[in-house]
Scaffold this motif. Sequence first.
Motif, short mmCIF file in Angstrom:
data_model
loop_
_atom_site.label_atom_id
_atom_site.label_comp_id
_atom_site.label_asym_id
_atom_site.label_seq_id
_atom_site.Cartn_x
_atom_site.Cartn_y
_atom_site.Cartn_z
N VAL A 79 0.84 -1.20 0.00
CA VAL A 79 0.00 0.00 0.00
C VAL A 79 0.88 1.25 0.00
CG1 VAL A 79 -1.72 1.30 1.32
CG2 VAL A 79 -1.95 -1.18 1.05
N ALA A 80 1.93 1.25 0.82
CA ALA A 80 2.85 2.39 0.86
C ALA A 80 3.53 2.60 -0.49
CB ALA A 80 3.88 2.20 1.96
N ALA A 81 3.97 1.52 -1.12
CA ALA A 81 4.62 1.63 -2.43
C ALA A 81 3.65 2.18 -3.46
CB ALA A 81 5.15 0.27 -2.87
N ASN A 82 2.40 1.76 -3.39
CA ASN A 82 1.39 2.24 -4.32
C ASN A 82 1.16 3.74 -4.12
OD1 ASN A 82 -1.58 2.72 -5.20
ND2 ASN A 82 -0.98 0.78 -6.15
N ILE A 83 1.08 4.17 -2.89
CA ILE A 83 0.89 5.59 -2.58
C ILE A 83 2.09 6.40 -3.06
CG2 ILE A 83 0.77 7.23 -0.65
CD1 ILE A 83 -1.18 5.17 0.68
N VAL A 84 3.30 5.88 -2.84
CA VAL A 84 4.50 6.56 -3.33
C VAL A 84 4.47 6.65 -4.86
CG1 VAL A 84 7.02 6.34 -3.56
CG2 VAL A 84 5.93 6.06 -1.33
N GLY A 85 3.98 5.61 -5.51
CA GLY A 85 3.85 5.66 -6.97
C GLY A 85 2.93 6.77 -7.42
N LEU A 128 -6.82 8.46 2.63
CA LEU A 128 -7.92 8.38 3.60
C LEU A 128 -8.20 6.95 4.04
CD1 LEU A 128 -10.57 10.92 2.24
CD2 LEU A 128 -9.40 11.01 4.45
N GLY A 129 -8.05 5.99 3.13
CA GLY A 129 -8.41 4.61 3.45
C GLY A 129 -7.27 3.69 3.81
N ARG A 130 -6.06 4.20 3.82
CA ARG A 130 -4.91 3.29 4.00
C ARG A 130 -4.92 2.56 5.34
NH1 ARG A 130 -0.61 7.99 4.51
NH2 ARG A 130 -0.89 8.32 6.72
N GLN A 131 -5.28 3.24 6.41
CA GLN A 131 -5.27 2.58 7.71
C GLN A 131 -6.32 1.49 7.78
OE1 GLN A 131 -5.43 5.19 11.07
NE2 GLN A 131 -5.28 3.52 12.55
#
Length: 135
Positions: A79-85, A128-131
């Motif tokens: 998820v973090a890698a996707n957000i960084v992308g 908003l939805g990551r957690q």
Amino acid sequence: MTTQAQTLRRLDPHLVYFADAAGSLAMGAGLLVAADQLTDLAAWAMPSAFLSVIGFLLLPWAAFNLWIARSARPARIAVAANIVGDITWVAGTALLVAVHATGISGLGMVLLVGQGIAVGGVLALKLLGRQALTD
């Protein structure tokens, strides 16, 4: 009274990844099929191969989003890698706008800025939805 933020938090956070997968697949295929035409339409100084490469790269990105969307509890690192992308995409778009502001048609600028804003919106929903997605 329910606020918009409360409503967004109650939505399934997987939905934005399904939407991103569909959008990335459509945009990637569109860029692969119409890179030459889009380059001409935008009066872009870069070679159409640039758009073809972006289109090609969007296909595995679509698959990555689909994998996260279909995972009940995707790994935090994914998820973090996707957000960084997505952050990288928005920053890259801003850079392209700054560098090519005078060398691109009005329609080209609308398309470039429009997709950057769309990715920024997707990014905001993912944040908003990551957690909820990874807990």
